[in-house]
Design an enzyme around this catalytic site. Structure first.
Site, PDB file in Angstrom:
ATOM      1  N   MET A  60     -12.048   4.258   4.593  1.00 14.65           N
ATOM      2  CA  MET A  60     -11.083   4.915   5.489  1.00 14.65           C
ATOM      3  C   MET A  60     -11.598   4.789   6.923  1.00 14.65           C
ATOM      4  O   MET A  60     -12.718   5.202   7.236  1.00 14.65           O
ATOM      5  CB  MET A  60     -10.926   6.391   5.143  1.00 14.65           C
ATOM      6  N   MET A  73       0.345  11.555  -0.751  1.00 17.15           N
ATOM      7  CA  MET A  73      -0.279  12.730  -0.122  1.00 17.15           C
ATOM      8  C   MET A  73       0.355  13.995  -0.685  1.00 17.15           C
ATOM      9  O   MET A  73       1.584  14.067  -0.826  1.00 17.15           O
ATOM     10  CB  MET A  73      -0.072  12.692   1.387  1.00 17.15           C
ATOM     11  N   GLY A 129      -6.438   2.313   8.073  1.00 17.63           N
ATOM     12  CA  GLY A 129      -6.255   3.232   9.193  1.00 17.63           C
ATOM     13  C   GLY A 129      -6.538   2.585  10.533  1.00 17.63           C
ATOM     14  O   GLY A 129      -7.648   2.102  10.781  1.00 17.63           O
ATOM     15  N   GLY A 130      -5.536   2.555  11.394  1.00 14.11           N
ATOM     16  CA  GLY A 130      -5.740   2.051  12.754  1.00 14.11           C
ATOM     17  C   GLY A 130      -5.962   0.553  12.862  1.00 14.11           C
ATOM     18  O   GLY A 130      -6.466   0.072  13.887  1.00 14.11           O
ATOM     19  N   GLY A 176      -0.073   0.063   8.676  1.00 12.28           N
ATOM     20  CA  GLY A 176       1.211   0.746   8.598  1.00 12.28           C
ATOM     21  C   GLY A 176       2.003   0.601   9.873  1.00 12.28           C
ATOM     22  O   GLY A 176       2.912  -0.219   9.974  1.00 12.28           O
ATOM     23  N   SER A 177       1.618   1.379  10.893  1.00 13.65           N
ATOM     24  CA  SER A 177       2.403   1.384  12.128  1.00 13.65           C
ATOM     25  C   SER A 177       2.391   0.033  12.827  1.00 13.65           C
ATOM     26  O   SER A 177       3.389  -0.357  13.446  1.00 13.65           O
ATOM     27  CB  SER A 177       1.898   2.490  13.060  1.00 13.65           C
ATOM     28  N   HIS A 190      -2.791   4.633  -3.185  1.00 16.00           N
ATOM     29  CA  HIS A 190      -3.906   5.378  -2.572  1.00 16.00           C
ATOM     30  C   HIS A 190      -3.623   6.871  -2.766  1.00 16.00           C
ATOM     31  O   HIS A 190      -2.743   7.432  -2.118  1.00 16.00           O
ATOM     32  CB  HIS A 190      -3.965   4.986  -1.083  1.00 16.00           C
ATOM     33  N   HIS A 218       0.856  -1.194   0.000  1.00 15.45           N
ATOM     34  CA  HIS A 218       0.000   0.000   0.000  1.00 15.45           C
ATOM     35  C   HIS A 218       0.892   1.244   0.000  1.00 15.45           C
ATOM     36  O   HIS A 218       1.734   1.417   0.890  1.00 15.45           O
ATOM     37  CB  HIS A 218      -0.891  -0.033   1.244  1.00 15.45           C
TER      38      HIS A 218
HETATM   39  C1  DX5 Z   1      -3.695   7.332   6.275  1.00 14.28           C
HETATM   40  C2  DX5 Z   1      -3.117   6.365   5.250  1.00 14.28           C
HETATM   41  C3  DX5 Z   1      -2.953   5.012   5.794  1.00 14.28           C
HETATM   42  C4  DX5 Z   1      -1.949   4.919   6.911  1.00 14.28           C
HETATM   43  C5  DX5 Z   1      -2.301   3.762   7.783  1.00 14.28           C
HETATM   44  O1  DX5 Z   1      -3.874   8.555   5.671  1.00 14.28           O
HETATM   45  O2  DX5 Z   1      -3.965   6.299   4.137  1.00 14.28           O
HETATM   46  O3  DX5 Z   1      -2.631   4.079   4.771  1.00 14.28           O
HETATM   47  O4  DX5 Z   1      -0.637   4.762   6.465  1.00 14.28           O
HETATM   48  O5  DX5 Z   1      -1.433   3.772   8.861  1.00 14.28           O
HETATM   49  P1  DX5 Z   1      -1.803   3.056  10.227  1.00 14.28           P
HETATM   50  O6  DX5 Z   1      -1.973   1.624   9.911  1.00 14.28           O
HETATM   51  O7  DX5 Z   1      -0.634   3.354  11.083  1.00 14.28           O
HETATM   52  O8  DX5 Z   1      -3.076   3.690  10.721  1.00 14.28           O
HETATM   53 ZN    ZN Z   2      -3.751   4.611   2.670  1.00 12.26          ZN
END
Ligand code: DX5
Ligand code: ZN
Length: 218
Positions: free
Chosen positions: A138, A38, A177-178, A198-199, A67, A34
Protein backbone atom coordinates in the site's frame (compact mmCIF):
# COMPACT_ATOMS: atom_id res chain seq x y z
CA UNK A 1 13.27 -5.10 -17.68
CA UNK A 2 10.25 -7.36 -17.56
CA UNK A 3 6.84 -6.07 -18.62
CA UNK A 4 4.72 -4.48 -15.96
CA UNK A 5 1.01 -4.89 -15.63
CA UNK A 6 -1.76 -2.46 -14.79
CA UNK A 7 -4.80 -3.17 -12.65
CA UNK A 8 -7.16 -0.18 -12.85
CA UNK A 9 -9.16 0.29 -9.65
CA UNK A 10 -12.85 0.62 -10.38
CA UNK A 11 -13.19 2.67 -7.19
CA UNK A 12 -12.68 5.73 -9.39
CA UNK A 13 -15.02 4.60 -12.17
CA UNK A 14 -18.38 6.21 -12.93
CA UNK A 15 -20.71 3.86 -11.04
CA UNK A 16 -23.72 4.95 -13.07
CA UNK A 17 -22.21 3.10 -16.03
CA UNK A 18 -19.87 0.64 -14.38
CA UNK A 19 -20.35 -2.03 -17.02
CA UNK A 20 -19.25 0.38 -19.75
CA UNK A 21 -16.29 1.52 -17.66
CA UNK A 22 -15.12 -2.06 -17.27
CA UNK A 23 -15.40 -2.70 -21.00
CA UNK A 24 -13.51 0.54 -21.64
CA UNK A 25 -10.50 -0.42 -19.48
CA UNK A 26 -10.47 -3.90 -20.93
CA UNK A 27 -10.47 -2.56 -24.49
CA UNK A 28 -7.70 -0.14 -23.51
CA UNK A 29 -5.38 -2.99 -22.50
CA UNK A 30 -5.67 -3.44 -18.75
CA UNK A 31 -4.23 -6.68 -17.38
CA UNK A 32 -6.41 -7.14 -14.31
CA UNK A 33 -9.34 -5.38 -12.70
CA UNK A 34 -8.72 -4.16 -9.16
CA UNK A 35 -11.81 -4.22 -6.96
CA UNK A 36 -11.61 -2.37 -3.64
CA UNK A 37 -13.87 -3.83 -0.98
CA UNK A 38 -14.25 -1.47 1.99
CA UNK A 39 -16.47 -2.12 4.98
CA UNK A 40 -16.63 1.23 6.78
CA UNK A 41 -14.88 -0.38 9.73
CA UNK A 42 -11.35 -1.44 8.78
CA UNK A 43 -11.33 1.70 6.63
CA UNK A 44 -13.63 4.73 6.92
CA UNK A 45 -15.27 4.25 3.53
CA UNK A 46 -17.85 1.73 2.25
CA UNK A 47 -17.76 0.47 -1.34
CA UNK A 48 -19.17 -2.76 -2.74
CA UNK A 49 -19.77 -6.37 -1.83
CA UNK A 50 -19.73 -9.81 -3.44
CA UNK A 51 -23.06 -9.20 -5.22
CA UNK A 52 -21.44 -6.51 -7.35
CA UNK A 53 -18.48 -8.74 -8.16
CA UNK A 54 -20.87 -11.46 -9.29
CA UNK A 55 -22.79 -9.07 -11.53
CA UNK A 56 -19.77 -7.62 -13.29
CA UNK A 57 -18.00 -10.99 -13.64
CA UNK A 58 -19.49 -11.83 -17.06
CA UNK A 59 -18.40 -8.46 -18.46
CA UNK A 60 -14.68 -9.19 -18.45
CA UNK A 61 -12.20 -11.93 -19.22
CA UNK A 62 -9.49 -10.29 -17.11
CA UNK A 63 -8.51 -11.56 -13.67
CA UNK A 64 -10.48 -9.94 -10.85
CA UNK A 65 -8.05 -8.68 -8.23
CA UNK A 66 -10.11 -8.32 -5.05
CA UNK A 67 -8.55 -6.17 -2.32
CA UNK A 68 -10.35 -6.82 0.96
CA UNK A 69 -10.19 -3.84 3.30
CA UNK A 70 -12.48 -5.38 5.88
CA UNK A 71 -12.37 -6.61 9.44
CA UNK A 72 -12.83 -10.37 9.84
CA UNK A 73 -11.85 -11.19 6.24
CA UNK A 74 -12.24 -14.91 7.03
CA UNK A 75 -16.01 -14.32 7.04
CA UNK A 76 -15.96 -13.01 3.48
CA UNK A 77 -13.47 -14.94 1.37
CA UNK A 78 -15.95 -17.65 0.40
CA UNK A 79 -18.47 -15.16 -0.93
CA UNK A 80 -15.87 -13.36 -3.02
CA UNK A 81 -14.42 -16.62 -4.32
CA UNK A 82 -17.87 -17.76 -5.43
CA UNK A 83 -18.63 -14.37 -6.94
CA UNK A 84 -15.69 -14.71 -9.33
CA UNK A 85 -12.56 -13.29 -7.71
CA UNK A 86 -9.31 -14.67 -9.11
CA UNK A 87 -6.95 -13.12 -6.60
CA UNK A 88 -8.02 -12.34 -3.04
CA UNK A 89 -5.74 -10.05 -1.05
CA UNK A 90 -6.13 -9.61 2.70
CA UNK A 91 -4.59 -7.14 5.12
CA UNK A 92 -2.22 -8.47 7.76
CA UNK A 93 -3.66 -5.91 10.19
CA UNK A 94 -7.10 -7.51 10.06
CA UNK A 95 -6.05 -11.16 9.89
CA UNK A 96 -5.37 -12.71 13.25
CA UNK A 97 -4.69 -16.16 11.76
CA UNK A 98 -3.07 -15.01 8.56
CA UNK A 99 -1.45 -18.27 7.52
CA UNK A 100 -4.72 -20.18 7.84
CA UNK A 101 -6.60 -17.51 5.94
CA UNK A 102 -4.15 -17.56 3.04
CA UNK A 103 -4.28 -21.36 2.93
CA UNK A 104 -8.08 -21.20 2.81
CA UNK A 105 -8.00 -18.77 -0.11
CA UNK A 106 -5.80 -21.22 -1.99
CA UNK A 107 -8.07 -24.12 -1.09
CA UNK A 108 -10.87 -22.18 -2.73
CA UNK A 109 -8.81 -22.34 -5.91
CA UNK A 110 -7.83 -18.66 -5.84
CA UNK A 111 -4.55 -16.82 -5.74
CA UNK A 112 -3.75 -15.55 -2.26
CA UNK A 113 -2.35 -12.09 -1.68
CA UNK A 114 -1.26 -10.32 1.47
CA UNK A 115 -1.01 -6.60 1.99
CA UNK A 116 -0.04 -4.13 4.66
CA UNK A 117 -0.63 -0.50 5.49
CA UNK A 118 2.17 2.04 5.00
CA UNK A 119 3.00 2.10 8.73
CA UNK A 120 3.10 -1.69 9.18
CA UNK A 121 6.63 -3.12 9.14
CA UNK A 122 7.42 -5.59 6.37
CA UNK A 123 8.53 -8.19 8.93
CA UNK A 124 4.84 -8.68 9.83
CA UNK A 125 4.40 -10.73 6.64
CA UNK A 126 7.82 -12.38 6.59
CA UNK A 127 6.55 -15.77 7.72
CA UNK A 128 4.01 -16.09 4.92
CA UNK A 129 6.15 -14.89 2.01
CA UNK A 130 7.01 -18.46 1.02
CA UNK A 131 3.39 -19.30 0.34
CA UNK A 132 1.72 -16.18 -1.03
CA UNK A 133 1.06 -15.58 -4.72
CA UNK A 134 1.14 -11.82 -4.34
CA UNK A 135 2.34 -9.12 -1.98
CA UNK A 136 0.53 -5.80 -2.26
CA UNK A 137 2.38 -2.77 -1.00
CA UNK A 138 0.00 0.00 0.00
CA UNK A 139 1.43 3.33 -1.04
CA UNK A 140 -1.41 5.26 0.59
CA UNK A 141 -3.41 4.67 3.73
CA UNK A 142 -6.33 2.64 2.42
CA UNK A 143 -9.83 4.03 2.28
CA UNK A 144 -9.94 6.51 -0.58
CA UNK A 145 -8.80 7.02 -4.13
CA UNK A 146 -6.88 10.07 -5.26
CA UNK A 147 -4.32 10.27 -2.44
CA UNK A 148 -0.64 11.10 -2.75
CA UNK A 149 1.91 8.29 -3.24
CA UNK A 150 3.93 7.65 -0.06
CA UNK A 151 7.53 7.17 -1.08
CA UNK A 152 8.45 4.69 1.65
CA UNK A 153 6.72 2.17 -0.64
CA UNK A 154 9.72 2.25 -2.99
CA UNK A 155 12.14 0.88 -0.43
CA UNK A 156 9.65 -1.76 0.60
CA UNK A 157 9.17 -2.89 -2.99
CA UNK A 158 12.92 -3.16 -3.46
CA UNK A 159 13.29 -5.18 -0.25
CA UNK A 160 10.56 -7.57 -1.31
CA UNK A 161 12.15 -8.05 -4.71
CA UNK A 162 15.49 -8.80 -3.04
CA UNK A 163 13.97 -11.30 -0.60
CA UNK A 164 12.18 -13.01 -3.50
CA UNK A 165 15.40 -13.39 -5.40
CA UNK A 166 17.45 -14.55 -2.43
CA UNK A 167 14.93 -17.11 -1.24
CA UNK A 168 13.52 -18.18 -4.60
CA UNK A 169 9.97 -17.17 -3.67
CA UNK A 170 7.23 -16.87 -6.29
CA UNK A 171 5.03 -13.91 -5.31
CA UNK A 172 4.45 -10.98 -7.55
CA UNK A 173 4.70 -7.44 -6.19
CA UNK A 174 1.76 -5.10 -6.61
CA UNK A 175 1.55 -1.44 -5.60
CA UNK A 176 -1.64 0.42 -4.76
CA UNK A 177 -2.29 4.11 -4.21
CA UNK A 178 -1.19 7.34 -5.85
CA UNK A 179 0.21 5.69 -8.97
CA UNK A 180 0.21 7.91 -12.06
CA UNK A 181 2.02 8.38 -15.36
CA UNK A 182 4.74 10.44 -13.70
CA UNK A 183 5.83 7.85 -11.11
CA UNK A 184 5.00 4.51 -12.74
CA UNK A 185 8.48 4.04 -14.19
CA UNK A 186 10.18 4.67 -10.83
CA UNK A 187 7.84 2.24 -9.09
CA UNK A 188 8.47 -0.42 -11.70
CA UNK A 189 12.22 0.17 -11.50
CA UNK A 190 12.05 -0.48 -7.75
CA UNK A 191 10.71 -3.94 -8.57
CA UNK A 192 6.92 -3.74 -8.85
CA UNK A 193 5.18 -6.13 -11.26
CA UNK A 194 1.59 -4.88 -11.07
CA UNK A 195 0.54 -1.25 -10.69
CA UNK A 196 -2.92 -0.37 -9.44
CA UNK A 197 -4.25 2.98 -10.61
CA UNK A 198 -7.66 4.45 -9.99
CA UNK A 199 -7.97 8.20 -10.38
CA UNK A 200 -5.08 8.40 -12.85
CA UNK A 201 -6.92 6.07 -15.22
CA UNK A 202 -10.55 7.04 -14.82
CA UNK A 203 -9.80 10.74 -14.50
CA UNK A 204 -7.86 10.77 -17.77
CA UNK A 205 -9.08 12.34 -20.98
CA UNK A 206 -7.38 9.60 -22.96
CA UNK A 207 -7.73 6.50 -20.85
CA UNK A 208 -6.10 4.22 -23.41
CA UNK A 209 -2.99 6.39 -23.58
CA UNK A 210 -2.67 6.59 -19.79
CA UNK A 211 -2.94 2.82 -19.47
CA UNK A 212 -0.18 2.41 -22.06
CA UNK A 213 1.98 5.03 -20.35
CA UNK A 214 1.60 3.48 -16.90
CA UNK A 215 2.55 0.12 -18.45
CA UNK A 216 5.58 1.74 -20.03
CA UNK A 217 4.36 1.08 -23.55
CA UNK A 218 3.92 4.69 -24.67
C1 DX5 B 1 -7.13 2.75 -1.64
C2 DX5 B 1 -7.47 1.67 -2.65
C3 DX5 B 1 -6.85 1.91 -3.96
C4 DX5 B 1 -7.34 3.16 -4.65
C5 DX5 B 1 -6.27 3.66 -5.56
O1 DX5 B 1 -7.70 2.41 -0.43
O2 DX5 B 1 -7.03 0.42 -2.18
O3 DX5 B 1 -6.98 0.79 -4.82
O4 DX5 B 1 -8.51 2.95 -5.39
O5 DX5 B 1 -6.71 4.86 -6.09
P1 DX5 B 1 -5.69 5.93 -6.67
O6 DX5 B 1 -4.99 5.27 -7.79
O7 DX5 B 1 -6.57 7.05 -7.07
O8 DX5 B 1 -4.76 6.29 -5.54
ZN1 ZN C 1 -6.87 -1.31 -3.59
Amino acid sequence: MKKRKIAPSILSADFTCLGEEIKRIEAAGCDEIHIDIMDGNFVPNITFGAALVRQIRPLSQKPFDVHLMVTNPEQHIHAFAEAGADIITVHVESSLHLQRLLAEIKQLGKKAGVTLNPATPLCMIEEVLAEVDRVLIMSVNPGFGGQKFLTNALERIAKLAKIREEKGYQYDIEVDGGVHVGNAETIAMAGADVLVAGSAVFGADDLELVIKQIKGEA
